[in-house]
Design a protein around this motif. Structure first.
Motif, PDB file in Angstrom:
ATOM      1  N   ALA A  25      10.962  -6.152  51.895  1.00  0.00           N
ATOM      2  CA  ALA A  25      10.605  -6.989  50.745  1.00  0.00           C
ATOM      3  C   ALA A  25      10.183  -8.379  51.208  1.00  0.00           C
ATOM      4  O   ALA A  25       9.224  -8.970  50.670  1.00  0.00           O
ATOM      5  N   LEU A  26      10.848  -8.916  52.238  1.00  0.00           N
ATOM      6  CA  LEU A  26      10.492 -10.225  52.778  1.00  0.00           C
ATOM      7  C   LEU A  26       9.114 -10.202  53.421  1.00  0.00           C
ATOM      8  O   LEU A  26       8.291 -11.121  53.218  1.00  0.00           O
ATOM      9  N   VAL A  27       8.851  -9.125  54.192  1.00  0.00           N
ATOM     10  CA  VAL A  27       7.525  -9.008  54.829  1.00  0.00           C
ATOM     11  C   VAL A  27       6.435  -8.910  53.779  1.00  0.00           C
ATOM     12  O   VAL A  27       5.389  -9.568  53.873  1.00  0.00           O
ATOM     13  N   GLU A  28       6.684  -8.085  52.765  1.00  0.00           N
ATOM     14  CA  GLU A  28       5.678  -7.915  51.723  1.00  0.00           C
ATOM     15  C   GLU A  28       5.481  -9.206  50.938  1.00  0.00           C
ATOM     16  O   GLU A  28       4.349  -9.562  50.570  1.00  0.00           O
ATOM     17  N   THR A  29       6.582  -9.920  50.697  1.00  0.00           N
ATOM     18  CA  THR A  29       6.460 -11.200  49.988  1.00  0.00           C
ATOM     19  C   THR A  29       5.662 -12.200  50.815  1.00  0.00           C
ATOM     20  O   THR A  29       4.807 -12.933  50.281  1.00  0.00           O
ATOM     21  N   THR A  30       5.935 -12.236  52.115  1.00  0.00           N
ATOM     22  CA  THR A  30       5.198 -13.161  52.998  1.00  0.00           C
ATOM     23  C   THR A  30       3.721 -12.807  53.039  1.00  0.00           C
ATOM     24  O   THR A  30       2.842 -13.681  52.945  1.00  0.00           O
ATOM     25  N   THR A  31       3.435 -11.493  53.177  1.00  0.00           N
ATOM     26  CA  THR A  31       2.037 -11.058  53.206  1.00  0.00           C
ATOM     27  C   THR A  31       1.347 -11.374  51.887  1.00  0.00           C
ATOM     28  O   THR A  31       0.192 -11.837  51.864  1.00  0.00           O
ATOM     29  N   SER A  32       2.038 -11.109  50.790  1.00  0.00           N
ATOM     30  CA  SER A  32       1.451 -11.387  49.485  1.00  0.00           C
ATOM     31  C   SER A  32       1.180 -12.879  49.305  1.00  0.00           C
ATOM     32  O   SER A  32       0.141 -13.279  48.765  1.00  0.00           O
ATOM     33  N   SER A  33       2.116 -13.695  49.813  1.00  0.00           N
ATOM     34  CA  SER A  33       1.928 -15.141  49.702  1.00  0.00           C
ATOM     35  C   SER A  33       0.733 -15.612  50.519  1.00  0.00           C
ATOM     36  O   SER A  33      -0.080 -16.427  50.052  1.00  0.00           O
ATOM     37  N   TYR A 145      -3.578  -9.094  57.234  1.00  0.00           N
ATOM     38  CA  TYR A 145      -2.921  -7.786  57.264  1.00  0.00           C
ATOM     39  C   TYR A 145      -2.541  -7.379  58.676  1.00  0.00           C
ATOM     40  O   TYR A 145      -1.564  -6.644  58.889  1.00  0.00           O
ATOM     41  N   LEU A 146      -3.300  -7.880  59.656  1.00  0.00           N
ATOM     42  CA  LEU A 146      -2.919  -7.630  61.039  1.00  0.00           C
ATOM     43  C   LEU A 146      -1.609  -8.353  61.358  1.00  0.00           C
ATOM     44  O   LEU A 146      -0.731  -7.796  62.025  1.00  0.00           O
ATOM     45  N   GLU A 147      -1.492  -9.570  60.861  1.00  0.00           N
ATOM     46  CA  GLU A 147      -0.246 -10.306  61.044  1.00  0.00           C
ATOM     47  C   GLU A 147       0.910  -9.613  60.326  1.00  0.00           C
ATOM     48  O   GLU A 147       2.040  -9.586  60.814  1.00  0.00           O
ATOM     49  N   ARG A 148       0.575  -9.030  59.168  1.00  0.00           N
ATOM     50  CA  ARG A 148       1.590  -8.278  58.432  1.00  0.00           C
ATOM     51  C   ARG A 148       2.079  -7.094  59.253  1.00  0.00           C
ATOM     52  O   ARG A 148       3.294  -6.829  59.337  1.00  0.00           O
ATOM     53  N   ASP A 149       1.175  -6.374  59.870  1.00  0.00           N
ATOM     54  CA  ASP A 149       1.570  -5.231  60.694  1.00  0.00           C
ATOM     55  C   ASP A 149       2.418  -5.664  61.882  1.00  0.00           C
ATOM     56  O   ASP A 149       3.383  -4.984  62.263  1.00  0.00           O
ATOM     57  N   LYS A 150       2.081  -6.810  62.471  1.00  0.00           N
ATOM     58  CA  LYS A 150       2.881  -7.323  63.581  1.00  0.00           C
ATOM     59  C   LYS A 150       4.290  -7.684  63.115  1.00  0.00           C
ATOM     60  O   LYS A 150       5.277  -7.417  63.811  1.00  0.00           O
ATOM     61  N   LEU A 151       4.366  -8.311  61.932  1.00  0.00           N
ATOM     62  CA  LEU A 151       5.680  -8.651  61.384  1.00  0.00           C
ATOM     63  C   LEU A 151       6.527  -7.399  61.151  1.00  0.00           C
ATOM     64  O   LEU A 151       7.734  -7.379  61.427  1.00  0.00           O
ATOM     65  N   ASP A 153       6.259  -4.527  62.744  1.00  0.00           N
ATOM     66  CA  ASP A 153       6.692  -3.990  64.041  1.00  0.00           C
ATOM     67  C   ASP A 153       7.870  -4.778  64.600  1.00  0.00           C
ATOM     68  O   ASP A 153       8.846  -4.202  65.092  1.00  0.00           O
ATOM     69  N   ARG A 154       7.760  -6.107  64.510  1.00  0.00           N
ATOM     70  CA  ARG A 154       8.857  -6.933  65.004  1.00  0.00           C
ATOM     71  C   ARG A 154      10.133  -6.705  64.189  1.00  0.00           C
ATOM     72  O   ARG A 154      11.249  -6.666  64.725  1.00  0.00           O
ATOM     73  N   TYR A 155       9.938  -6.543  62.903  1.00  0.00           N
ATOM     74  CA  TYR A 155      11.096  -6.340  62.047  1.00  0.00           C
ATOM     75  C   TYR A 155      11.768  -5.000  62.338  1.00  0.00           C
ATOM     76  O   TYR A 155      12.996  -4.902  62.337  1.00  0.00           O
ATOM     77  N   ILE A 157      11.907  -3.493  65.170  1.00  0.00           N
ATOM     78  CA  ILE A 157      12.689  -3.666  66.393  1.00  0.00           C
ATOM     79  C   ILE A 157      13.978  -4.421  66.087  1.00  0.00           C
ATOM     80  O   ILE A 157      15.067  -4.071  66.569  1.00  0.00           O
ATOM     81  N   GLY A 158      13.851  -5.472  65.250  1.00  0.00           N
ATOM     82  CA  GLY A 158      15.042  -6.232  64.865  1.00  0.00           C
ATOM     83  C   GLY A 158      16.037  -5.388  64.101  1.00  0.00           C
ATOM     84  O   GLY A 158      17.262  -5.478  64.329  1.00  0.00           O
ATOM     85  N   VAL A 159      15.533  -4.560  63.182  1.00  0.00           N
ATOM     86  CA  VAL A 159      16.413  -3.685  62.409  1.00  0.00           C
ATOM     87  C   VAL A 159      17.134  -2.702  63.327  1.00  0.00           C
ATOM     88  O   VAL A 159      18.328  -2.412  63.159  1.00  0.00           O
ATOM     89  N   LEU A 160      16.403  -2.189  64.329  1.00  0.00           N
ATOM     90  CA  LEU A 160      17.024  -1.251  65.264  1.00  0.00           C
ATOM     91  C   LEU A 160      18.160  -1.924  66.036  1.00  0.00           C
ATOM     92  O   LEU A 160      19.246  -1.343  66.193  1.00  0.00           O
ATOM     93  N   LEU A 161      17.914  -3.144  66.506  1.00  0.00           N
ATOM     94  CA  LEU A 161      18.963  -3.869  67.227  1.00  0.00           C
ATOM     95  C   LEU A 161      20.148  -4.175  66.306  1.00  0.00           C
ATOM     96  O   LEU A 161      21.316  -4.021  66.688  1.00  0.00           O
TER      97      LEU A 161
END
Length: 469
Positions: A25-33, A145-151, A153-155, A157-161
Protein backbone atom coordinates in the motif's frame (compact mmCIF):
# COMPACT_ATOMS: atom_id res chain seq x y z
CA UNK A 1 -1.10 -28.57 16.87
CA UNK A 2 0.72 -27.44 20.02
CA UNK A 3 -0.13 -24.14 21.65
CA UNK A 4 3.30 -22.64 20.90
CA UNK A 5 2.98 -23.46 17.21
CA UNK A 6 -0.54 -22.04 17.17
CA UNK A 7 0.71 -18.78 18.63
CA UNK A 8 3.62 -18.69 16.19
CA UNK A 9 1.54 -19.44 13.07
CA UNK A 10 -1.20 -16.96 13.91
CA UNK A 11 1.23 -14.20 14.95
CA UNK A 12 3.52 -14.83 11.98
CA UNK A 13 0.61 -14.75 9.56
CA UNK A 14 -0.63 -11.47 11.05
CA UNK A 15 2.85 -9.94 10.84
CA UNK A 16 3.34 -11.04 7.23
CA UNK A 17 -0.08 -9.81 6.18
CA UNK A 18 0.36 -6.51 8.00
CA UNK A 19 3.88 -5.88 6.67
CA UNK A 20 3.07 -7.12 3.18
CA UNK A 21 -0.21 -5.28 2.75
CA UNK A 22 1.13 -2.17 4.43
CA UNK A 23 4.29 -2.16 2.34
CA UNK A 24 2.54 -2.64 -0.97
CA UNK A 25 0.00 0.00 0.00
CA UNK A 26 2.91 2.36 0.76
CA UNK A 27 4.59 1.60 -2.57
CA UNK A 28 1.35 2.11 -4.45
CA UNK A 29 0.66 5.33 -2.57
CA UNK A 30 4.15 6.62 -3.36
CA UNK A 31 3.81 5.67 -7.03
CA UNK A 32 0.38 7.24 -7.22
CA UNK A 33 1.70 10.41 -5.62
CA UNK A 34 4.59 10.61 -8.08
CA UNK A 35 2.24 9.94 -10.99
CA UNK A 36 -0.17 12.65 -9.87
CA UNK A 37 2.72 15.07 -9.49
CA UNK A 38 3.83 14.28 -13.03
CA UNK A 39 0.29 14.68 -14.33
CA UNK A 40 -0.05 18.06 -12.63
CA UNK A 41 3.31 19.15 -14.05
CA UNK A 42 2.43 18.04 -17.56
CA UNK A 43 -1.03 19.61 -17.43
CA UNK A 44 0.43 22.87 -16.15
CA UNK A 45 3.08 22.83 -18.87
CA UNK A 46 0.44 22.04 -21.52
CA UNK A 47 -1.79 24.88 -20.29
CA UNK A 48 1.11 27.31 -20.36
CA UNK A 49 2.06 26.14 -23.86
CA UNK A 50 -1.52 26.61 -25.10
CA UNK A 51 -1.72 30.15 -23.71
CA UNK A 52 1.68 31.01 -25.16
CA UNK A 53 0.65 29.60 -28.55
CA UNK A 54 -2.55 31.66 -28.44
CA UNK A 55 -0.61 34.84 -27.67
CA UNK A 56 1.95 34.29 -30.41
CA UNK A 57 -0.58 33.21 -33.03
CA UNK A 58 -2.68 36.35 -32.55
CA UNK A 59 0.30 38.47 -33.62
CA UNK A 60 0.47 36.81 -37.04
CA UNK A 61 -2.03 37.16 -39.83
CA UNK A 62 -1.48 33.60 -40.93
CA UNK A 63 -0.04 31.47 -38.11
CA UNK A 64 2.82 29.24 -39.13
CA UNK A 65 2.33 26.14 -37.01
CA UNK A 66 5.84 24.71 -37.27
CA UNK A 67 7.51 27.99 -36.33
CA UNK A 68 5.13 28.67 -33.47
CA UNK A 69 5.60 25.12 -32.20
CA UNK A 70 9.38 25.60 -32.03
CA UNK A 71 9.00 28.96 -30.32
CA UNK A 72 6.61 27.58 -27.72
CA UNK A 73 8.87 24.56 -27.13
CA UNK A 74 11.90 26.80 -26.60
CA UNK A 75 10.09 29.20 -24.31
CA UNK A 76 8.43 26.47 -22.19
CA UNK A 77 11.65 24.44 -22.13
CA UNK A 78 9.92 21.16 -22.80
CA UNK A 79 12.24 18.38 -21.48
CA UNK A 80 13.57 15.33 -23.24
CA UNK A 81 10.81 13.17 -21.78
CA UNK A 82 8.12 15.54 -23.13
CA UNK A 83 7.16 16.25 -26.75
CA UNK A 84 5.12 19.24 -27.90
CA UNK A 85 2.87 19.01 -30.98
CA UNK A 86 0.38 21.54 -32.36
CA UNK A 87 -2.27 20.37 -34.81
CA UNK A 88 -4.83 22.33 -36.75
CA UNK A 89 -6.46 19.24 -38.16
CA UNK A 90 -8.86 17.52 -35.77
CA UNK A 91 -9.13 14.56 -38.11
CA UNK A 92 -6.06 13.01 -36.51
CA UNK A 93 -8.28 12.33 -33.50
CA UNK A 94 -11.08 9.88 -34.11
CA UNK A 95 -14.58 10.58 -33.00
CA UNK A 96 -14.17 8.45 -29.86
CA UNK A 97 -11.01 10.24 -28.78
CA UNK A 98 -11.18 12.50 -25.75
CA UNK A 99 -9.49 15.30 -27.75
CA UNK A 100 -12.25 15.44 -30.35
CA UNK A 101 -14.77 15.94 -27.54
CA UNK A 102 -13.02 19.03 -26.14
CA UNK A 103 -14.77 22.39 -26.24
CA UNK A 104 -13.07 25.77 -26.66
CA UNK A 105 -10.15 26.34 -24.24
CA UNK A 106 -10.84 22.97 -22.60
CA UNK A 107 -8.07 20.60 -21.56
CA UNK A 108 -7.98 16.82 -21.22
CA UNK A 109 -5.48 14.00 -20.75
CA UNK A 110 -5.10 10.29 -21.17
CA UNK A 111 -2.67 7.68 -19.80
CA UNK A 112 -1.47 5.32 -22.52
CA UNK A 113 0.76 2.29 -22.70
CA UNK A 114 2.70 1.41 -25.83
CA UNK A 115 5.36 -1.30 -26.18
CA UNK A 116 5.71 -1.58 -22.42
CA UNK A 117 6.13 2.15 -21.96
CA UNK A 118 3.66 4.48 -20.25
CA UNK A 119 2.83 7.93 -21.63
CA UNK A 120 0.68 10.84 -20.60
CA UNK A 121 -1.08 12.61 -23.44
CA UNK A 122 -2.38 16.08 -22.52
CA UNK A 123 -4.35 18.10 -25.10
CA UNK A 124 -5.66 21.66 -24.85
CA UNK A 125 -8.02 23.13 -27.50
CA UNK A 126 -7.22 26.70 -28.76
CA UNK A 127 -9.67 28.62 -31.00
CA UNK A 128 -8.27 31.45 -33.17
CA UNK A 129 -10.93 33.29 -35.19
CA UNK A 130 -12.51 30.56 -37.23
CA UNK A 131 -9.63 28.09 -36.86
CA UNK A 132 -9.23 25.41 -34.16
CA UNK A 133 -5.88 24.20 -32.91
CA UNK A 134 -4.85 21.44 -30.55
CA UNK A 135 -1.79 21.87 -28.36
CA UNK A 136 -0.64 18.39 -27.36
CA UNK A 137 2.02 17.44 -24.80
CA UNK A 138 3.20 13.84 -24.74
CA UNK A 139 5.20 12.92 -21.60
CA UNK A 140 7.02 9.65 -20.92
CA UNK A 141 6.13 8.32 -17.45
CA UNK A 142 8.13 5.11 -17.75
CA UNK A 143 10.71 6.36 -15.26
CA UNK A 144 8.04 6.68 -12.56
CA UNK A 145 6.85 3.10 -13.02
CA UNK A 146 10.41 1.85 -13.32
CA UNK A 147 11.13 3.42 -9.96
CA UNK A 148 7.98 1.77 -8.67
CA UNK A 149 9.23 -1.63 -9.79
CA UNK A 150 12.57 -1.01 -8.10
CA UNK A 151 10.79 -0.05 -4.88
CA UNK A 152 8.76 -3.25 -5.04
CA UNK A 153 11.90 -5.35 -5.55
CA UNK A 154 13.63 -3.67 -2.65
CA UNK A 155 10.57 -4.05 -0.51
CA UNK A 156 10.30 -7.77 -1.28
CA UNK A 157 13.87 -8.24 -0.13
CA UNK A 158 13.11 -6.22 3.01
CA UNK A 159 9.97 -8.23 3.68
CA UNK A 160 11.95 -11.46 3.31
CA UNK A 161 14.54 -10.29 5.83
CA UNK A 162 11.82 -9.06 8.21
CA UNK A 163 10.00 -12.37 7.84
CA UNK A 164 13.13 -14.34 8.76
CA UNK A 165 14.03 -12.16 11.74
CA UNK A 166 10.46 -11.77 13.03
CA UNK A 167 9.78 -15.46 12.48
CA UNK A 168 12.73 -16.46 14.65
CA UNK A 169 11.74 -13.92 17.31
CA UNK A 170 8.08 -14.97 17.29
CA UNK A 171 9.01 -18.64 17.49
CA UNK A 172 11.15 -17.99 20.55
CA UNK A 173 8.45 -15.86 22.18
CA UNK A 174 5.80 -18.50 21.42
CA UNK A 175 7.75 -21.27 23.12
CA UNK A 176 8.54 -18.93 26.01
CA UNK A 177 4.83 -18.16 26.43
CA UNK A 178 3.95 -21.84 26.27
CA UNK A 179 6.62 -22.89 28.76
CA UNK A 180 4.45 -22.25 31.87
CA UNK A 181 1.60 -24.17 30.25
CA UNK A 182 3.93 -27.10 29.57
CA UNK A 183 4.95 -27.06 33.21
CA UNK A 184 1.30 -26.98 34.25
CA UNK A 185 0.61 -29.93 31.95
CA UNK A 186 3.53 -31.89 33.39
CA UNK A 187 2.37 -31.13 36.92
CA UNK A 188 -1.18 -32.22 36.06
CA UNK A 189 0.16 -35.50 34.64
CA UNK A 190 2.21 -36.12 37.78
CA UNK A 191 -0.84 -35.45 39.97
CA UNK A 192 -2.89 -37.78 37.78
CA UNK A 193 -0.16 -40.42 38.28
CA UNK A 194 -0.50 -40.10 42.07
CA UNK A 195 2.06 -37.44 43.02
CA UNK A 196 -0.39 -35.19 44.88
CA UNK A 197 2.37 -33.06 46.41
CA UNK A 198 3.44 -31.58 43.08
CA UNK A 199 3.06 -27.80 42.95
CA UNK A 200 3.86 -25.01 40.48
CA UNK A 201 6.12 -22.15 41.64
CA UNK A 202 4.64 -18.66 41.41
CA UNK A 203 7.40 -17.66 38.99
CA UNK A 204 6.71 -20.07 36.15
CA UNK A 205 9.89 -19.39 34.18
CA UNK A 206 8.18 -17.82 31.15
CA UNK A 207 7.36 -14.25 30.22
CA UNK A 208 5.92 -12.26 33.17
CA UNK A 209 2.16 -12.56 33.00
CA UNK A 210 -0.45 -11.90 35.67
CA UNK A 211 -2.81 -14.39 34.02
CA UNK A 212 -0.21 -17.18 34.04
CA UNK A 213 0.74 -16.39 37.64
CA UNK A 214 -2.91 -16.48 38.70
CA UNK A 215 -3.40 -19.71 36.77
CA UNK A 216 -0.45 -21.21 38.66
CA UNK A 217 -1.88 -20.07 42.00
CA UNK A 218 -5.31 -21.48 41.09
CA UNK A 219 -3.68 -24.74 39.94
CA UNK A 220 -1.87 -25.04 43.27
CA UNK A 221 -5.13 -24.36 45.12
CA UNK A 222 -6.80 -27.09 43.09
CA UNK A 223 -3.88 -29.45 43.81
CA UNK A 224 -4.17 -28.66 47.53
CA UNK A 225 -7.89 -29.45 47.44
CA UNK A 226 -7.25 -32.69 45.51
CA UNK A 227 -4.52 -33.73 47.98
CA UNK A 228 -6.77 -32.97 50.95
CA UNK A 229 -9.67 -34.91 49.42
CA UNK A 230 -7.42 -37.85 48.57
CA UNK A 231 -5.96 -37.86 52.07
CA UNK A 232 -9.45 -37.64 53.52
CA UNK A 233 -10.64 -40.51 51.32
CA UNK A 234 -7.60 -42.58 52.25
CA UNK A 235 -8.20 -41.84 55.93
CA UNK A 236 -11.86 -42.82 55.55
CA UNK A 237 -10.87 -45.98 53.70
CA UNK A 238 -8.37 -46.91 56.41
CA UNK A 239 -11.00 -46.13 59.05
CA UNK A 240 -13.54 -48.34 57.27
CA UNK A 241 -10.99 -51.14 57.01
CA UNK A 242 -10.21 -50.84 60.71
CA UNK A 243 -13.95 -50.72 61.43
CA UNK A 244 -14.60 -53.90 59.43
CA UNK A 245 -11.63 -55.68 61.01
CA UNK A 246 -12.66 -54.63 64.51
CA UNK A 247 -16.31 -55.45 63.87
CA UNK A 248 -15.37 -58.90 62.60
CA UNK A 249 -13.21 -59.47 65.65
CA UNK A 250 -15.95 -58.29 68.00
CA UNK A 251 -18.40 -60.72 66.40
CA UNK A 252 -15.93 -63.61 66.33
CA UNK A 253 -15.23 -63.74 70.06
CA UNK A 254 -18.82 -64.06 71.39
CA UNK A 255 -19.85 -66.23 68.46
CA UNK A 256 -16.97 -68.63 69.12
CA UNK A 257 -17.88 -68.76 72.79
CA UNK A 258 -21.58 -69.34 72.06
CA UNK A 259 -20.84 -72.07 69.51
CA UNK A 260 -18.43 -73.77 71.91
CA UNK A 261 -20.90 -73.82 74.80
CA UNK A 262 -23.74 -74.87 72.50
CA UNK A 263 -21.62 -77.75 71.18
CA UNK A 264 -20.80 -78.68 74.77
CA UNK A 265 -24.52 -78.82 75.64
CA UNK A 266 -25.44 -80.98 72.65
CA UNK A 267 -22.43 -83.30 72.75
CA UNK A 268 -22.09 -84.16 76.45
CA UNK A 269 -24.41 -85.27 79.24
CA UNK A 270 -23.80 -82.48 81.76
CA UNK A 271 -25.11 -82.16 85.27
CA UNK A 272 -27.44 -79.34 86.27
CA UNK A 273 -24.69 -76.96 87.45
CA UNK A 274 -22.62 -77.37 84.28
CA UNK A 275 -25.68 -76.87 82.08
CA UNK A 276 -26.56 -73.64 83.92
CA UNK A 277 -23.00 -72.34 83.55
CA UNK A 278 -23.03 -73.07 79.80
CA UNK A 279 -26.46 -71.49 79.39
CA UNK A 280 -25.35 -68.42 81.39
CA UNK A 281 -22.31 -68.06 79.15
CA UNK A 282 -24.43 -68.30 76.02
CA UNK A 283 -26.87 -65.73 77.51
CA UNK A 284 -24.07 -63.28 78.40
CA UNK A 285 -22.49 -63.49 74.97
CA UNK A 286 -25.92 -63.12 73.34
CA UNK A 287 -26.63 -59.97 75.37
CA UNK A 288 -23.22 -58.67 74.37
CA UNK A 289 -24.08 -59.19 70.71
CA UNK A 290 -27.39 -57.45 71.31
CA UNK A 291 -25.68 -54.40 72.83
CA UNK A 292 -23.20 -54.34 69.96
CA UNK A 293 -25.98 -54.42 67.35
CA UNK A 294 -27.95 -51.69 69.14
CA UNK A 295 -24.90 -49.43 69.38
CA UNK A 296 -24.14 -49.96 65.69
CA UNK A 297 -27.75 -49.12 64.87
CA UNK A 298 -27.51 -45.93 66.95
CA UNK A 299 -24.35 -44.90 65.07
CA UNK A 300 -26.06 -45.53 61.73
CA UNK A 301 -29.19 -43.59 62.68
CA UNK A 302 -27.30 -40.62 64.15
CA UNK A 303 -25.08 -40.34 61.07
CA UNK A 304 -28.15 -39.91 58.82
CA UNK A 305 -30.84 -38.23 60.94
CA UNK A 306 -30.22 -35.18 63.11
CA UNK A 307 -33.09 -34.78 65.62
CA UNK A 308 -34.34 -31.25 66.43
CA UNK A 309 -32.90 -29.47 69.45
CA UNK A 310 -35.09 -27.93 72.16
CA UNK A 311 -34.59 -25.78 75.28
CA UNK A 312 -34.02 -27.90 78.40
CA UNK A 313 -33.35 -26.76 81.95
CA UNK A 314 -30.11 -28.04 83.44
CA UNK A 315 -31.62 -28.73 86.91
CA UNK A 316 -33.99 -31.32 85.47
CA UNK A 317 -31.30 -32.70 83.17
CA UNK A 318 -28.76 -33.27 85.93
CA UNK A 319 -31.39 -34.57 88.36
CA UNK A 320 -32.42 -37.29 85.91
CA UNK A 321 -28.75 -38.06 85.27
CA UNK A 322 -27.99 -38.39 88.99
CA UNK A 323 -30.84 -40.89 89.38
CA UNK A 324 -29.79 -43.00 86.36
CA UNK A 325 -26.14 -43.20 87.50
CA UNK A 326 -26.81 -44.51 91.00
CA UNK A 327 -26.26 -48.02 89.66
CA UNK A 328 -22.84 -47.04 88.27
CA UNK A 329 -21.79 -45.61 91.63
CA UNK A 330 -22.70 -48.85 93.42
CA UNK A 331 -21.25 -51.09 90.70
CA UNK A 332 -17.80 -49.51 90.61
CA UNK A 333 -17.68 -48.18 94.18
CA UNK A 334 -17.15 -44.64 92.94
CA UNK A 335 -18.78 -41.47 94.24
CA UNK A 336 -20.35 -39.36 91.46
CA UNK A 337 -20.75 -35.67 92.33
CA UNK A 338 -22.80 -33.25 90.20
CA UNK A 339 -22.06 -29.50 90.37
CA UNK A 340 -24.28 -27.80 87.75
CA UNK A 341 -25.13 -24.12 87.30
CA UNK A 342 -28.81 -23.49 86.66
CA UNK A 343 -29.43 -22.47 83.04
CA UNK A 344 -31.40 -23.44 79.93
CA UNK A 345 -29.52 -25.11 77.11
CA UNK A 346 -30.40 -26.09 73.55
CA UNK A 347 -30.19 -29.88 73.21
CA UNK A 348 -31.92 -33.15 72.48
CA UNK A 349 -32.43 -34.35 76.09
CA UNK A 350 -32.41 -38.11 75.47
CA UNK A 351 -29.22 -38.02 73.40
CA UNK A 352 -27.51 -35.60 75.80
CA UNK A 353 -28.29 -37.91 78.75
CA UNK A 354 -26.85 -40.81 76.75
CA UNK A 355 -23.71 -38.78 76.02
CA UNK A 356 -23.18 -37.85 79.67
CA UNK A 357 -24.03 -41.37 80.87
CA UNK A 358 -21.37 -42.87 78.58
CA UNK A 359 -18.78 -40.34 79.72
CA UNK A 360 -19.58 -41.01 83.39
CA UNK A 361 -19.52 -44.77 82.78
CA UNK A 362 -16.07 -44.52 81.20
CA UNK A 363 -14.85 -42.32 84.08
CA UNK A 364 -16.11 -44.87 86.63
CA UNK A 365 -14.43 -47.75 84.79
CA UNK A 366 -11.13 -45.87 84.79
CA UNK A 367 -11.35 -44.93 88.50
CA UNK A 368 -10.16 -46.87 91.53
CA UNK A 369 -12.59 -48.11 94.15
CA UNK A 370 -13.51 -45.34 96.56
CA UNK A 371 -12.46 -42.46 94.28
CA UNK A 372 -14.68 -39.68 92.95
CA UNK A 373 -16.01 -38.59 89.54
CA UNK A 374 -17.02 -34.95 89.13
CA UNK A 375 -19.66 -33.75 86.65
CA UNK A 376 -19.77 -29.94 86.44
CA UNK A 377 -21.81 -27.46 84.44
CA UNK A 378 -20.66 -23.85 84.23
CA UNK A 379 -22.88 -21.19 82.60
CA UNK A 380 -21.07 -18.51 80.64
CA UNK A 381 -21.96 -15.74 78.21
CA UNK A 382 -24.29 -17.52 75.76
CA UNK A 383 -22.68 -20.93 76.44
CA UNK A 384 -22.83 -23.77 78.93
CA UNK A 385 -19.61 -25.66 79.61
CA UNK A 386 -19.90 -29.26 80.83
CA UNK A 387 -16.96 -31.33 82.15
CA UNK A 388 -16.67 -34.93 83.35
CA UNK A 389 -13.44 -35.57 85.25
CA UNK A 390 -11.91 -38.44 87.18
CA UNK A 391 -8.66 -39.19 89.00
CA UNK A 392 -8.22 -42.64 87.49
CA UNK A 393 -5.48 -44.27 85.43
CA UNK A 394 -5.61 -41.71 82.55
CA UNK A 395 -4.99 -42.17 78.83
CA UNK A 396 -1.63 -42.26 77.06
CA UNK A 397 -1.00 -39.36 74.68
CA UNK A 398 -0.57 -41.64 71.69
CA UNK A 399 -4.12 -42.95 72.20
CA UNK A 400 -5.95 -39.63 72.66
CA UNK A 401 -6.35 -38.94 68.92
CA UNK A 402 -8.03 -42.32 68.27
CA UNK A 403 -10.23 -42.99 71.28
CA UNK A 404 -13.41 -41.77 69.52
CA UNK A 405 -13.00 -44.22 66.62
CA UNK A 406 -15.40 -47.16 66.55
CA UNK A 407 -14.04 -50.32 68.31
CA UNK A 408 -10.90 -48.52 69.46
CA UNK A 409 -9.84 -49.47 72.99
CA UNK A 410 -6.68 -48.47 74.82
CA UNK A 411 -6.63 -51.59 76.99
CA UNK A 412 -8.44 -54.28 75.03
CA UNK A 413 -8.26 -56.94 77.73
CA UNK A 414 -9.61 -54.63 80.44
CA UNK A 415 -12.35 -53.21 78.18
CA UNK A 416 -13.49 -56.66 77.11
CA UNK A 417 -13.56 -57.82 80.72
CA UNK A 418 -15.76 -54.84 81.61
CA UNK A 419 -18.09 -55.62 78.70
CA UNK A 420 -17.14 -52.76 76.39
CA UNK A 421 -16.94 -52.93 72.61
CA UNK A 422 -15.29 -49.59 71.94
CA UNK A 423 -18.40 -47.90 70.54
CA UNK A 424 -19.31 -45.67 73.49
CA UNK A 425 -17.05 -42.71 72.67
CA UNK A 426 -17.84 -43.06 68.95
CA UNK A 427 -21.52 -42.52 69.86
CA UNK A 428 -20.57 -39.63 72.14
CA UNK A 429 -18.63 -37.96 69.34
CA UNK A 430 -21.64 -38.31 66.99
CA UNK A 431 -24.05 -36.91 69.61
CA UNK A 432 -21.72 -33.97 70.28
CA UNK A 433 -21.61 -33.20 66.55
CA UNK A 434 -25.42 -33.13 66.47
CA UNK A 435 -25.29 -30.47 69.21
CA UNK A 436 -22.77 -28.42 67.23
CA UNK A 437 -19.89 -29.12 69.59
CA UNK A 438 -16.84 -31.39 69.95
CA UNK A 439 -15.44 -33.46 72.78
CA UNK A 440 -12.16 -32.21 74.25
CA UNK A 441 -9.96 -34.69 76.15
CA UNK A 442 -7.29 -33.76 78.68
CA UNK A 443 -5.55 -36.70 80.27
CA UNK A 444 -2.36 -37.73 82.00
CA UNK A 445 -1.49 -41.29 82.88
CA UNK A 446 -1.86 -41.99 86.57
CA UNK A 447 -3.62 -38.67 87.25
CA UNK A 448 -6.99 -38.98 85.49
CA UNK A 449 -8.95 -37.66 82.54
CA UNK A 450 -11.19 -34.66 81.89
CA UNK A 451 -13.70 -34.61 79.02
CA UNK A 452 -15.44 -31.33 78.19
CA UNK A 453 -17.83 -29.88 75.65
CA UNK A 454 -19.93 -26.73 75.24
CA UNK A 455 -23.67 -26.29 74.62
CA UNK A 456 -25.56 -23.20 73.50
CA UNK A 457 -27.57 -21.33 76.13
CA UNK A 458 -31.00 -20.00 75.20
CA UNK A 459 -31.91 -18.10 78.40
CA UNK A 460 -31.06 -14.42 78.84
CA UNK A 461 -31.05 -14.42 82.68
CA UNK A 462 -27.87 -14.46 84.72
CA UNK A 463 -26.81 -18.00 85.70
CA UNK A 464 -27.37 -19.10 89.25
CA UNK A 465 -25.10 -21.50 91.07
CA UNK A 466 -26.54 -24.94 91.62
CA UNK A 467 -26.22 -27.25 94.60
CA UNK A 468 -24.30 -30.50 94.56
CA UNK A 469 -26.55 -33.46 93.70
Amino acid sequence: MKFAWNIFCVSYLIVLLAVGAGGFALVETTTSSLTESQIERVLASNTYAAKLFFALAEQEAVPQIAKLQNQVAQITEIGQTDRLQIYSDASRYDAASFASQLSASEQGYLLEQTDGQRFLRAVCRVDLAEDTYYVETLSDLSAVYLERDKLIDRYLIGVLLIALVSGAALLGVSFLLARPLRRLSQAANRIAAGDYRKRIPSKTGGLPSEEIRKLSVDFNSMADAVEQNINRLQAELESRERFVAAFTHELKTPMTSMIGYADLLRSYDLDGRERREAADAIYREGKRLERLSMQLLDLLVLSHDAPPLEPVGTPLLFHDLSVSTIFLSKKYGVKIEFLPDNATVLCEPTLLRSLLYNLIDNACKASDYGSKVNVAGVAGDGQYHITVSDTGRGIAKEHLANITEPFYREDRARSRKQGGAGLGLALCKQIAAIHGTVLTFQSEQGKGTTVSFTLQRVDDTAPSGGEAL
